[in-house]
Design a protein around this motif. Structure first.
Motif, PDB file in Angstrom:
ATOM      1  N   SER A 126      72.990 -17.999  27.214  1.00  0.00           N
ATOM      2  CA  SER A 126      72.245 -17.600  26.078  1.00  0.00           C
ATOM      3  C   SER A 126      72.880 -17.941  24.807  1.00  0.00           C
ATOM      4  O   SER A 126      72.750 -18.539  24.375  1.00  0.00           O
ATOM      5  CB  SER A 126      71.651 -16.419  26.812  1.00  0.00           C
ATOM      6  OG  SER A 126      70.689 -15.442  26.395  1.00  0.00           O
ATOM      7  N   LYS A 220      64.756 -24.124  35.809  1.00  0.00           N
ATOM      8  CA  LYS A 220      63.137 -24.330  35.447  1.00  0.00           C
ATOM      9  C   LYS A 220      61.887 -23.319  35.403  1.00  0.00           C
ATOM     10  O   LYS A 220      61.481 -23.537  34.672  1.00  0.00           O
ATOM     11  CB  LYS A 220      62.150 -24.833  36.708  1.00  0.00           C
ATOM     12  CG  LYS A 220      63.560 -26.540  36.553  1.00  0.00           C
ATOM     13  CD  LYS A 220      63.209 -27.226  35.457  1.00  0.00           C
ATOM     14  CE  LYS A 220      61.501 -28.232  35.280  1.00  0.00           C
ATOM     15  NZ  LYS A 220      62.085 -28.883  36.599  1.00  0.00           N
ATOM     16  N   GLU A 221      62.628 -22.422  35.981  1.00  0.00           N
ATOM     17  CA  GLU A 221      61.518 -20.992  35.878  1.00  0.00           C
ATOM     18  C   GLU A 221      62.302 -19.868  34.921  1.00  0.00           C
ATOM     19  O   GLU A 221      61.755 -18.209  35.301  1.00  0.00           O
ATOM     20  CB  GLU A 221      61.423 -20.301  37.582  1.00  0.00           C
ATOM     21  CG  GLU A 221      60.673 -21.610  38.330  1.00  0.00           C
ATOM     22  CD  GLU A 221      61.505 -22.497  39.282  1.00  0.00           C
ATOM     23  OE1 GLU A 221      62.824 -21.653  39.132  1.00  0.00           O
ATOM     24  OE2 GLU A 221      60.426 -23.931  39.225  1.00  0.00           O
ATOM     25  N   ASP A 222      63.584 -19.847  34.303  1.00  0.00           N
ATOM     26  CA  ASP A 222      63.800 -19.301  33.213  1.00  0.00           C
ATOM     27  C   ASP A 222      62.834 -18.201  32.340  1.00  0.00           C
ATOM     28  O   ASP A 222      61.730 -18.669  31.949  1.00  0.00           O
ATOM     29  CB  ASP A 222      64.767 -19.475  32.074  1.00  0.00           C
ATOM     30  CG  ASP A 222      65.999 -18.446  31.395  1.00  0.00           C
ATOM     31  OD1 ASP A 222      65.689 -17.557  31.019  1.00  0.00           O
ATOM     32  OD2 ASP A 222      66.564 -19.002  31.458  1.00  0.00           O
ATOM     33  N   PRO A 223      62.772 -16.744  32.544  1.00  0.00           N
ATOM     34  CA  PRO A 223      61.412 -16.370  32.334  1.00  0.00           C
ATOM     35  C   PRO A 223      61.560 -15.765  30.970  1.00  0.00           C
ATOM     36  O   PRO A 223      61.222 -15.380  30.015  1.00  0.00           O
ATOM     37  CB  PRO A 223      61.458 -14.768  33.536  1.00  0.00           C
ATOM     38  CG  PRO A 223      63.298 -14.483  33.669  1.00  0.00           C
ATOM     39  CD  PRO A 223      63.325 -16.235  33.858  1.00  0.00           C
ATOM     40  N   SER A 224      63.671 -15.916  30.398  1.00  0.00           N
ATOM     41  CA  SER A 224      63.977 -15.125  29.289  1.00  0.00           C
ATOM     42  C   SER A 224      63.520 -15.972  28.235  1.00  0.00           C
ATOM     43  O   SER A 224      63.879 -15.720  26.849  1.00  0.00           O
ATOM     44  CB  SER A 224      65.163 -14.139  29.821  1.00  0.00           C
ATOM     45  OG  SER A 224      65.377 -13.455  30.923  1.00  0.00           O
ATOM     46  N   LYS A 226      62.767 -19.751  27.915  1.00  0.00           N
ATOM     47  CA  LYS A 226      61.996 -21.089  28.569  1.00  0.00           C
ATOM     48  C   LYS A 226      62.537 -22.129  28.741  1.00  0.00           C
ATOM     49  O   LYS A 226      63.620 -23.168  27.920  1.00  0.00           O
ATOM     50  CB  LYS A 226      60.305 -21.049  27.893  1.00  0.00           C
ATOM     51  CG  LYS A 226      59.809 -19.850  28.323  1.00  0.00           C
ATOM     52  CD  LYS A 226      59.587 -19.678  29.412  1.00  0.00           C
ATOM     53  CE  LYS A 226      58.492 -18.120  29.260  1.00  0.00           C
ATOM     54  NZ  LYS A 226      58.270 -17.350  30.541  1.00  0.00           N
ATOM     55  N   TYR A 227      62.556 -23.070  29.827  1.00  0.00           N
ATOM     56  CA  TYR A 227      62.873 -24.709  29.832  1.00  0.00           C
ATOM     57  C   TYR A 227      62.086 -25.809  28.726  1.00  0.00           C
ATOM     58  O   TYR A 227      63.640 -26.228  28.715  1.00  0.00           O
ATOM     59  CB  TYR A 227      62.687 -24.498  31.466  1.00  0.00           C
ATOM     60  CG  TYR A 227      62.798 -25.965  32.064  1.00  0.00           C
ATOM     61  CD1 TYR A 227      64.873 -25.880  31.941  1.00  0.00           C
ATOM     62  CD2 TYR A 227      62.825 -27.285  32.051  1.00  0.00           C
ATOM     63  CE1 TYR A 227      65.037 -26.975  32.428  1.00  0.00           C
ATOM     64  CE2 TYR A 227      63.109 -28.658  32.178  1.00  0.00           C
ATOM     65  CZ  TYR A 227      64.549 -28.474  32.481  1.00  0.00           C
ATOM     66  OH  TYR A 227      64.919 -29.611  32.813  1.00  0.00           O
ATOM     67  N   ASN A 247      64.936 -22.555  41.495  1.00  0.00           N
ATOM     68  CA  ASN A 247      64.247 -21.144  42.451  1.00  0.00           C
ATOM     69  C   ASN A 247      65.709 -20.331  41.704  1.00  0.00           C
ATOM     70  O   ASN A 247      65.864 -19.730  42.476  1.00  0.00           O
ATOM     71  CB  ASN A 247      65.042 -20.995  43.773  1.00  0.00           C
ATOM     72  CG  ASN A 247      64.465 -22.087  44.356  1.00  0.00           C
ATOM     73  OD1 ASN A 247      62.128 -22.301  44.051  1.00  0.00           O
ATOM     74  ND2 ASN A 247      63.972 -23.342  44.980  1.00  0.00           N
ATOM     75  N   ASP A 249      66.366 -17.817  37.966  1.00  0.00           N
ATOM     76  CA  ASP A 249      66.302 -17.244  36.318  1.00  0.00           C
ATOM     77  C   ASP A 249      67.287 -17.491  35.210  1.00  0.00           C
ATOM     78  O   ASP A 249      68.200 -18.168  35.442  1.00  0.00           O
ATOM     79  CB  ASP A 249      65.923 -16.034  36.082  1.00  0.00           C
ATOM     80  CG  ASP A 249      67.247 -15.049  37.571  1.00  0.00           C
ATOM     81  OD1 ASP A 249      68.680 -15.502  37.563  1.00  0.00           O
ATOM     82  OD2 ASP A 249      67.664 -13.928  38.323  1.00  0.00           O
ATOM     83  N   HIS A 250      66.792 -16.501  34.698  1.00  0.00           N
ATOM     84  CA  HIS A 250      67.639 -16.386  33.320  1.00  0.00           C
ATOM     85  C   HIS A 250      69.120 -15.597  33.643  1.00  0.00           C
ATOM     86  O   HIS A 250      70.583 -16.791  32.921  1.00  0.00           O
ATOM     87  CB  HIS A 250      67.629 -15.259  31.970  1.00  0.00           C
ATOM     88  CG  HIS A 250      68.144 -15.825  30.944  1.00  0.00           C
ATOM     89  ND1 HIS A 250      68.478 -16.503  29.613  1.00  0.00           N
ATOM     90  CD2 HIS A 250      69.346 -14.794  29.433  1.00  0.00           C
ATOM     91  CE1 HIS A 250      68.728 -16.625  29.153  1.00  0.00           C
ATOM     92  NE2 HIS A 250      69.274 -15.557  28.682  1.00  0.00           N
ATOM     93  N   ASN A 253      70.593 -15.863  39.130  1.00  0.00           N
ATOM     94  CA  ASN A 253      69.781 -15.187  40.350  1.00  0.00           C
ATOM     95  C   ASN A 253      71.316 -14.071  40.165  1.00  0.00           C
ATOM     96  O   ASN A 253      72.013 -13.549  41.081  1.00  0.00           O
ATOM     97  CB  ASN A 253      70.199 -15.791  41.523  1.00  0.00           C
ATOM     98  CG  ASN A 253      68.851 -16.458  42.071  1.00  0.00           C
ATOM     99  OD1 ASN A 253      68.122 -16.160  41.096  1.00  0.00           O
ATOM    100  ND2 ASN A 253      69.082 -17.369  42.296  1.00  0.00           N
TER     101      ASN A 253
END
Length: 281
Positions: A126, A220-224, A226-227, A247, A249-250, A253
């Motif tokens: 991050s 790909k689906e990182d909400p914090s 973005k890809y 499948n 997250d940031h 999982n």
């Protein structure tokens, strides 16, 4: 060998608390230094299990708390020192990473017999990914770079921007930590430090400068983060490798606290690909 909560004293800043994970052998091992992210810490979630995986691959793995991340020597987990957190900034984190590298490359440190001084990888998650990119671009001792869910632009981060007039007037602004429910303070010096050092803190410029092996891993689906930030980093460095994770997250999982004995599947993918990259480049 696992040694936790060791202390690196800095003359110009607060102390750094760090952990080392390694197998004690006669052969010197590649050094891997891990940088946590915003509102993060070295003991978050499953980072210990991650460190053990690197150790089992015969790598010398170091994870540390940035000096002003909000932890302290007595309690490096979570954020007992919000005054320090308020005084954190990007250049402090860059200097902290430099101090960690310097320590492990000293001839007389406790671990010099275990480390291959010419084989250093920096990993950043991050915000720590941004710090790792900047450090690698200006430090020839770093031979490989890996980012996990990295930011690509410090200028757009919420910690850097916002209502600048109100922030300057009040001298501080607060960001809620959803897990601990603490109001995390950011003194206005954070913005001033960024403006003063804006050219040095340009991640795009630094990524374009890099000539070392560079692996970018991002969900790909990182909400914090973005890809598309990973895609930007890959675009800016033609020699980089981009690994998308499905499948996930940031934090791939994971969560804090992590009570399982195994790391989540997505994070396991991240770790295995990172180890493979280190050993093959």
């Amino acid at each position: 060998m696992i040694q936790k909560n060791l202390v690196l004293t800095q003359k110009q800043s607060k102390s750094i608390v760090f952990d080392v994970f390694y197998n004690k052998t006669e052969k010197q091992k590649p050094l891997v230094i891990f940088c946590h992210g915003y509102k993060g810490f070295k003991d978050w979630g499953s980072w210990d299990l991650v460190a053990e995986a690197f150790k089992e691959a015969n790598l010398f793995f170091v994870k540390f708390n940035f000096s002003h991340n909000g932890g302290n020597i007595e309690n490096p987990i979570d954020f007992p020192d919000l005054e320090a957190f308020a005084e954190n900034n990007y250049t402090k984190e860059l200097n902290d990473l430099d101090s960690v590298i310097n320590y492990f490359l000293m001839e007389n440190n406790n671990f010099s017999a275990e480390i291959d001084f010419n084989n250093i990888t920096v990993i950043g998650h991050s915000r720590g990914g941004g710090i790792a990119i900047l450090r690698a671009s200006e430090d020839s001792r770093v031979k490989r770079l890996i980012t996990w869910a990295s930011v690509c632009d410090f200028a757009k981060r919420t910690a850097t921007i916002g209502d600048l007039e109100e922030w300057k007037k009040d001298g501080v602004k607060f960001v809620l930590n959803g897990r601990t429910k603490q109001q995390m303070p950011h003194n206005y010096q954070f913005h001033e430090n960024f403006i003063t050092n804006q050219s040095r803190l340009d991640i795009e410029y630094s990524a374009k400068k890099l000539s070392i092996p560079f692996l970018i891993i991002h969900a790909k689906e990182d909400p914090s983060v973005k890809y598309n930030e990973a895609e930007n980093l890959h675009l800016w460095n033609k020699n980089s490798l981009l690994l998308p994770v499905e499948n996930s997250d940031h934090v791939f999982n994971a969560k804090h606290p992590w009570l399982e004995k195994e790391i989540p599947l997505a994070l396991d993918t991240v770790v295995k690909n990172s180890i493979k990259f280190i050993l093959s480049h």
